[in-house]
Design a protein around this motif. Structure first.
Motif, mmCIF file in Angstrom:
data_model
loop_
_atom_site.group_PDB
_atom_site.id
_atom_site.type_symbol
_atom_site.label_atom_id
_atom_site.label_comp_id
_atom_site.label_asym_id
_atom_site.label_seq_id
_atom_site.Cartn_x
_atom_site.Cartn_y
_atom_site.Cartn_z
ATOM 1 N N LEU A 264 34.153 2.748 98.262
ATOM 2 C CA LEU A 264 33.146 1.659 97.569
ATOM 3 C C LEU A 264 31.975 2.320 97.094
ATOM 4 C CD1 LEU A 264 33.411 -1.060 100.405
ATOM 5 C CD2 LEU A 264 34.700 -0.970 98.219
ATOM 6 N N ARG A 265 32.180 3.295 96.173
ATOM 7 C CA ARG A 265 31.300 3.860 95.291
ATOM 8 C C ARG A 265 31.585 4.218 94.056
ATOM 9 N NH1 ARG A 265 32.239 9.278 95.566
ATOM 10 N NH2 ARG A 265 33.878 9.847 96.703
ATOM 11 N N LEU A 266 30.529 4.444 93.028
ATOM 12 C CA LEU A 266 30.608 4.713 91.812
ATOM 13 C C LEU A 266 31.328 5.840 91.561
ATOM 14 C CD1 LEU A 266 30.175 4.198 88.723
ATOM 15 C CD2 LEU A 266 27.836 5.355 89.033
ATOM 16 N N GLY A 267 31.207 7.036 92.562
ATOM 17 C CA GLY A 267 31.765 8.258 92.282
ATOM 18 C C GLY A 267 33.323 8.269 92.416
ATOM 19 N N TRP A 268 33.798 7.355 93.227
ATOM 20 C CA TRP A 268 35.215 7.151 93.471
ATOM 21 C C TRP A 268 35.847 6.564 92.322
ATOM 22 C CZ3 TRP A 268 38.706 3.408 93.590
ATOM 23 C CH2 TRP A 268 40.091 3.694 94.076
ATOM 24 N N LEU A 269 35.182 5.350 91.587
ATOM 25 C CA LEU A 269 35.753 4.761 90.811
ATOM 26 C C LEU A 269 35.882 5.854 89.235
ATOM 27 C CD1 LEU A 269 33.732 1.386 90.660
ATOM 28 C CD2 LEU A 269 35.871 1.880 91.193
ATOM 29 N N LEU A 270 34.867 6.690 89.405
ATOM 30 C CA LEU A 270 34.992 7.579 88.208
ATOM 31 C C LEU A 270 35.946 8.515 88.222
ATOM 32 C CD1 LEU A 270 31.073 7.967 87.269
ATOM 33 C CD2 LEU A 270 32.780 6.430 86.426
ATOM 34 N N GLN A 271 36.162 8.998 89.632
ATOM 35 C CA GLN A 271 37.225 9.979 90.097
ATOM 36 C C GLN A 271 38.558 9.548 89.793
ATOM 37 O OE1 GLN A 271 36.547 10.884 94.312
ATOM 38 N NE2 GLN A 271 34.448 12.226 93.656
ATOM 39 N N ARG A 272 38.684 8.096 90.001
ATOM 40 C CA ARG A 272 39.974 7.414 89.878
ATOM 41 C C ARG A 272 40.464 7.460 88.365
ATOM 42 N NH1 ARG A 272 43.689 4.122 92.355
ATOM 43 N NH2 ARG A 272 43.400 5.893 94.012
ATOM 44 N N ALA A 273 39.265 7.255 87.444
ATOM 45 C CA ALA A 273 39.577 7.099 86.063
ATOM 46 C C ALA A 273 39.756 8.361 85.410
ATOM 47 C CB ALA A 273 38.346 6.597 85.283
ATOM 48 N N PHE A 274 39.237 9.399 86.001
ATOM 49 C CA PHE A 274 39.424 10.906 85.720
ATOM 50 C C PHE A 274 40.845 11.048 85.953
ATOM 51 C CE2 PHE A 274 39.758 15.147 86.495
ATOM 52 C CZ PHE A 274 39.113 16.069 85.422
ATOM 53 N N ARG A 275 41.310 10.867 86.971
ATOM 54 C CA ARG A 275 42.717 11.192 87.674
ATOM 55 C C ARG A 275 43.703 10.254 86.860
ATOM 56 N NH1 ARG A 275 47.027 8.176 89.358
ATOM 57 N NH2 ARG A 275 45.699 6.952 90.935
ATOM 58 N N VAL A 276 43.491 9.235 86.426
ATOM 59 C CA VAL A 276 44.722 8.359 85.504
ATOM 60 C C VAL A 276 44.762 9.286 84.223
ATOM 61 C CG1 VAL A 276 44.755 6.206 84.435
ATOM 62 C CG2 VAL A 276 44.205 6.246 86.997
ATOM 63 N N GLY A 277 43.544 9.546 83.692
ATOM 64 C CA GLY A 277 43.533 10.123 82.493
ATOM 65 C C GLY A 277 44.257 11.517 82.514
ATOM 66 N N ASN A 278 43.983 12.203 83.637
ATOM 67 C CA ASN A 278 44.529 13.571 83.615
ATOM 68 C C ASN A 278 46.142 13.330 83.952
ATOM 69 O OD1 ASN A 278 45.030 16.030 85.924
ATOM 70 N ND2 ASN A 278 43.869 16.396 84.401
ATOM 71 N N GLY A 279 46.521 12.451 84.800
ATOM 72 C CA GLY A 279 47.868 12.214 84.985
ATOM 73 C C GLY A 279 48.626 11.604 83.715
ATOM 74 N N SER A 280 47.854 11.006 82.772
ATOM 75 C CA SER A 280 48.448 10.497 81.573
ATOM 76 C C SER A 280 48.953 11.641 80.707
ATOM 77 C CB SER A 280 47.572 9.241 81.100
ATOM 78 O OG SER A 280 46.474 9.736 80.471
ATOM 79 N N VAL A 281 48.075 12.393 80.542
ATOM 80 C CA VAL A 281 48.606 13.568 79.698
ATOM 81 C C VAL A 281 49.570 14.091 80.088
ATOM 82 C CG1 VAL A 281 47.752 15.866 78.896
ATOM 83 C CG2 VAL A 281 46.252 13.872 78.621
ATOM 84 N N PHE A 282 49.884 14.497 81.537
ATOM 85 C CA PHE A 282 50.943 15.137 82.046
ATOM 86 C C PHE A 282 52.184 14.244 81.543
ATOM 87 C CE2 PHE A 282 54.299 16.191 85.021
ATOM 88 C CZ PHE A 282 54.283 17.320 85.101
ATOM 89 N N ILE A 283 52.094 12.858 81.610
ATOM 90 C CA ILE A 283 53.225 12.044 81.435
ATOM 91 C C ILE A 283 53.462 12.287 79.963
ATOM 92 C CG2 ILE A 283 54.302 9.770 81.237
ATOM 93 C CD1 ILE A 283 52.664 9.306 84.052
ATOM 94 N N ASP A 284 52.518 12.241 79.211
ATOM 95 C CA ASP A 284 52.617 12.397 77.727
ATOM 96 C C ASP A 284 53.463 13.457 77.361
ATOM 97 O OD1 ASP A 284 51.730 9.687 77.405
ATOM 98 O OD2 ASP A 284 49.604 10.382 76.771
ATOM 99 N N ARG A 285 53.030 14.659 78.030
ATOM 100 C CA ARG A 285 53.518 16.034 77.335
ATOM 101 C C ARG A 285 54.919 16.350 77.971
ATOM 102 N NH1 ARG A 285 48.948 20.326 77.621
ATOM 103 N NH2 ARG A 285 50.460 21.371 76.168
ATOM 104 N N HIS A 286 55.241 15.886 79.261
ATOM 105 C CA HIS A 286 56.218 16.486 80.003
ATOM 106 C C HIS A 286 57.605 15.477 79.998
ATOM 107 C CE1 HIS A 286 54.272 20.252 80.524
ATOM 108 N NE2 HIS A 286 53.255 19.438 80.789
ATOM 109 N N CYS A 287 57.293 14.326 80.022
ATOM 110 C CA CYS A 287 57.854 13.161 80.560
ATOM 111 C C CYS A 287 58.626 12.089 79.912
ATOM 112 C CB CYS A 287 57.408 12.525 81.907
ATOM 113 S SG CYS A 287 56.748 13.549 83.199
ATOM 114 N N ARG A 288 58.233 12.333 78.571
ATOM 115 C CA ARG A 288 58.524 11.388 77.434
ATOM 116 C C ARG A 288 59.588 11.960 76.496
ATOM 117 N NH1 ARG A 288 53.416 7.645 76.366
ATOM 118 N NH2 ARG A 288 53.334 6.690 78.454
ATOM 119 N N GLY A 289 60.430 11.239 75.778
ATOM 120 C CA GLY A 289 61.495 11.906 75.205
ATOM 121 C C GLY A 289 60.749 12.260 73.650
ATOM 122 N N LEU A 290 59.975 11.420 73.289
ATOM 123 C CA LEU A 290 59.244 11.935 71.875
ATOM 124 C C LEU A 290 57.559 12.122 72.415
ATOM 125 C CD1 LEU A 290 59.440 12.702 68.972
ATOM 126 C CD2 LEU A 290 59.168 10.159 68.491
ATOM 127 N N ALA A 291 57.095 13.190 72.744
ATOM 128 C CA ALA A 291 55.832 13.491 73.075
ATOM 129 C C ALA A 291 54.994 13.628 71.871
ATOM 130 C CB ALA A 291 55.645 14.960 73.916
#
Length: 354
Positions: A264-291
């Motif tokens: 329940l703090r701003l820092g965690w919200l921003l960490q979560r957004a950072f993590r979602v962005g970080n993970g989305s790049v991995f999916i885009d680059r490594h886990c999709r047929g047409l990256a």
């Protein structure tokens, strides 16, 4: 093509339920050996086909949350055509979930399988649960160890699955704050909801029912390269939908998620957004047929940062919530840049809640 064999981790422990062997079968009928249950109605015999469902839980050092969840699962209302089993995979080498599961065997009215997976990682634990379930169940239902289902949660997921002939059914997750949350912060824990039956592009393991036959059609299950970074569930279900499997929404099948004070703090919200962005790049680059090409990913990250920065001016009329949404977009874009540079942010190395 069937997925590669799942590594069989740790010894399994099985208990058959404390109050009765199986609450959905008559005495003397084995759930593991039959798929059709004969019932007598007056002079007629009606065959009811049993639907075998395994509720899968990956747990790591949340004994209180797991006990609360098992209590909720013990209150589930399911029909006589449902053969329900609970599968708990303990991802802690110290086996902190074992005592909770052994105690639950004394009062749970559903069979429970306890298994350990000593390799640390969320997809490792989820794959271990599927290693138990895929040989038996028609469906698996995933739920997290910081959640509790509504009593008709599973019945509603199964009802929607039957009506829409869906391969997966996803339901809402409603926050419950363990400590008082600032009023401006509460909306950031709300998730989108849809009309029952609406088709979706992905799903998440915090509330989903999945056909094991559809899962078996995938070339792999949860991607274990995403051990503590998160996003392994969204990656799997994106592949699931891309293969043509149907995911629909069930709005009357909620679970409650208990949100601890540490989130329940701003820092965690921003960490979560950072993590979602970080993970989305991995999916885009490594886990999709047409990256996407690298320059496209860079451009997307730049756009997020620029747009989020510009949104800070909305503080003037939108206050703190509007500015926070802009900061989340900046954090998301920064996470994507970090992912492009090869940095993997392991948000789940820290445990929130107990």
């Amino acid at each position: 093509m069937r997925p590669a064999p799942v590594r069989q981790p740790g010894p399994a422990r099985f208990c058959g339920g404390g109050r009765r062997a199986n609450p959905v079968l008559p005495a003397g009928v084995s759930a593991g050996s039959c798929s059709v249950l004969g019932l007598k109605l007056g002079s007629r015999r009606v065959d009811v086909r049993l639907v075998k469902v395994d509720v899968c839980i990956a747990s790591y050092r949340r004994p209180r949350g797991l006990q609360r969840l098992l209590g909720g699962l013990g209150q589930l209302c399911v029909g006589p055509d449902v053969d329900l089993r609970i599968v708990v995979v303990d991802n802690d080498p110290e086996e902190t979930a074992r005592e909770v599961c052994e105690a639950a065997c004394d009062w749970l009215c559903h069979p429970l399988v306890y298994r350990t997976e000593k390799r640390r990682g969320i997809p490792q634990a989820r794959n271990a649960a599927l290693g138990v379930a895929l040989g038996r169940a028609d469906f698996v239902a995933f739920i997290d160890d910081d959640e509790v289902p509504a009593p008709d949660w599973l019945a509603e997921l199964l009802r929607v699955q039957r009506i829409y002939a869906a391969d997966a059914v996803r339901g809402p997750v409603l926050p419950v704050f363990e400590s008082p949350a600032p009023a401006w912060l509460e909306p950031f824990f709300d998730r989108p909801r849809y009309a029952t039956g609406q088709q979706l592009k992905t799903a998440y393991t915090h509330n989903v029912l999945v056909s094991t036959r559809a899962l078996a059609s995938l070339d792999r299950l949860f991607d274990e390269r995403l051990g503590l970074t998160g996003a392994d569930d969204s990656e799997l279900f994106q592949r699931f939908a891309h293969r043509g499997h149907r995911i629909v929404w069930a709005d009357e099948a909620p679970v409650l998620e208990f949100v601890p004070r540490s989130r329940l703090r701003l820092g965690w919200l921003l960490q979560r957004a950072f993590r979602v962005g970080n993970g989305s790049v991995f999916i885009d680059r490594h886990c999709r047929g047409l990256a996407p090409k690298r320059w496209q990913l860079v451009a997307q990250a730049c756009w997020c940062i620029a747009r989020g920065t510009a949104m800070q001016i909305s503080f003037v009329w939108g206050g703190r919530p509007a500015a926070t949404r802009g900061l989340q977009l900046v954090s998301f874009g920064t996470g994507r840049f970090a992912g492009l540079a090869g940095y993997r942010y392991e948000e789940y190395r820290r445990v929130h809640g107990a």
